[in-house]
Design a protein around this motif. Structure first.
Motif, mmCIF file in Angstrom:
data_model
loop_
_atom_site.group_PDB
_atom_site.id
_atom_site.type_symbol
_atom_site.label_atom_id
_atom_site.label_comp_id
_atom_site.label_asym_id
_atom_site.label_seq_id
_atom_site.Cartn_x
_atom_site.Cartn_y
_atom_site.Cartn_z
ATOM 1 N N THR A 64 0.943 -1.023 0.099
ATOM 2 C CA THR A 64 -0.094 -0.100 -0.140
ATOM 3 C C THR A 64 0.703 1.165 -0.019
ATOM 4 O O THR A 64 2.044 1.203 0.331
ATOM 5 C CB THR A 64 -0.901 0.051 1.283
ATOM 6 O OG1 THR A 64 -0.136 -0.070 2.212
ATOM 7 C CG2 THR A 64 -1.859 -1.247 1.343
ATOM 8 N N ILE B 265 0.099 5.956 -0.212
ATOM 9 C CA ILE B 265 -0.675 7.178 -0.255
ATOM 10 C C ILE B 265 -0.480 7.957 -1.502
ATOM 11 O O ILE B 265 0.545 8.255 -1.912
ATOM 12 C CB ILE B 265 -0.664 7.793 1.039
ATOM 13 C CG1 ILE B 265 -1.063 7.074 2.032
ATOM 14 C CG2 ILE B 265 -1.414 9.181 0.872
ATOM 15 C CD1 ILE B 265 -1.061 7.599 3.567
ATOM 16 N N GLU B 266 -1.289 8.107 -2.429
ATOM 17 C CA GLU B 266 -1.333 8.819 -3.691
ATOM 18 C C GLU B 266 -2.690 9.608 -3.580
ATOM 19 O O GLU B 266 -3.719 9.405 -3.553
ATOM 20 C CB GLU B 266 -1.580 7.967 -4.807
ATOM 21 C CG GLU B 266 -1.557 8.558 -6.188
ATOM 22 C CD GLU B 266 -1.447 7.662 -7.341
ATOM 23 O OE1 GLU B 266 -2.246 7.822 -8.212
ATOM 24 O OE2 GLU B 266 -0.769 6.637 -7.199
ATOM 25 N N ASN B 267 -2.350 11.119 -3.525
ATOM 26 C CA ASN B 267 -3.461 12.223 -3.561
ATOM 27 C C ASN B 267 -4.202 11.897 -2.511
ATOM 28 O O ASN B 267 -5.705 11.819 -2.388
ATOM 29 C CB ASN B 267 -4.463 12.172 -4.930
ATOM 30 C CG ASN B 267 -3.518 12.293 -6.149
ATOM 31 O OD1 ASN B 267 -2.598 13.229 -6.143
ATOM 32 N ND2 ASN B 267 -3.964 11.759 -7.164
ATOM 33 N N LYS B 268 -3.631 11.838 -1.122
ATOM 34 C CA LYS B 268 -4.146 11.518 0.126
ATOM 35 C C LYS B 268 -5.288 10.447 0.152
ATOM 36 O O LYS B 268 -5.946 10.247 1.169
ATOM 37 C CB LYS B 268 -4.882 12.869 0.471
ATOM 38 C CG LYS B 268 -4.237 14.035 0.627
ATOM 39 C CD LYS B 268 -4.800 15.356 1.143
ATOM 40 C CE LYS B 268 -3.979 16.411 1.159
ATOM 41 N NZ LYS B 268 -4.571 17.541 1.582
ATOM 42 N N THR B 269 -4.982 9.445 -0.712
ATOM 43 C CA THR B 269 -5.595 8.134 -0.436
ATOM 44 C C THR B 269 -4.651 6.873 -0.700
ATOM 45 O O THR B 269 -3.985 7.056 -1.269
ATOM 46 C CB THR B 269 -6.532 7.986 -1.898
ATOM 47 O OG1 THR B 269 -7.527 9.316 -1.944
ATOM 48 C CG2 THR B 269 -7.530 6.953 -1.911
ATOM 49 N N LYS B 270 -5.156 6.211 0.249
ATOM 50 C CA LYS B 270 -4.248 4.798 0.606
ATOM 51 C C LYS B 270 -4.699 3.773 -0.604
ATOM 52 O O LYS B 270 -5.834 3.551 -0.995
ATOM 53 C CB LYS B 270 -4.755 4.025 1.878
ATOM 54 C CG LYS B 270 -3.752 3.124 2.106
ATOM 55 C CD LYS B 270 -3.722 2.465 3.485
ATOM 56 C CE LYS B 270 -2.849 2.068 4.055
ATOM 57 N NZ LYS B 270 -2.952 1.640 5.450
ATOM 58 N N LYS B 271 -3.933 3.460 -1.474
ATOM 59 C CA LYS B 271 -3.884 2.668 -2.382
ATOM 60 C C LYS B 271 -3.109 1.337 -2.390
ATOM 61 O O LYS B 271 -2.060 1.355 -1.983
ATOM 62 C CB LYS B 271 -3.624 3.134 -3.974
ATOM 63 C CG LYS B 271 -4.429 4.656 -4.100
ATOM 64 C CD LYS B 271 -4.150 4.932 -5.666
ATOM 65 C CE LYS B 271 -5.234 6.017 -5.999
ATOM 66 N NZ LYS B 271 -5.411 6.630 -7.336
#
Length: 141
Positions: A117, A119-125
């Motif tokens: 995992t 974080i990309e653009n404040k979203t966990k991916k």
């Protein structure tokens, strides 16, 4: 008996000479010094035929794009066959922020499935990868 004493004396003298030949060098190459002082082992995994090591190498301060100076990491995948003369590979994924290894699963045909995992653009991916000695690719499943 005399022969045994001579052989033992010879072996002891060789052992003493070998210890005197230790060489210590100071490494002044700034890139190498930086790598060894910054790199961090995230995970080590062994299959029947492969040794896999995942390393994190921090980028410059502020590389995450936030005002607080947080950094992104480059994640390195070092893969080596378990063999006397192993084939070795090294792969890199650049600029991941807040990376965590979720799972590493040994699959068939010397393929390893890795989930991590970030974080990309404040979203966990979640990023799913397939790793072999020859390539690192995004998993299709």
């Amino acid at each position: 008996m005399k022969r045994i004493i001579v052989i033992l004396g010879f072996l002891i003298s060789i052992n003493c000479l070998a210890q005197d030949s230790i060489q210590i060098d100071s490494i002044n190459n700034e890139e190498i010094v930086d790598i060894f002082n910054t790199i961090q082992l995230l995970k080590e995994f062994k299959t029947e035929n492969l040794m896999i090591r995942l390393f994190s190498y921090g980028n410059e301060s502020g590389s995450a794009g936030f005002n607080n100076g947080e950094i992104t990491d480059d994640i390195y995948f070092a893969v080596s066959e378990i063999d006397e003369l192993p084939k070795q590979s090294l792969f890199r994924i650049k600029n991941l922020y807040s990376t965590e290894i979720v799972s590493i699963v040994d699959s068939k045909n010397d393929k390893v499935l890795i989930a991590l995992t970030h974080i990309e653009n404040k979203t966990k991916k979640t990023l799913k990868l397939e790793l072999t000695i020859n390539e690192l690719t995004k998993a299709s499943r």
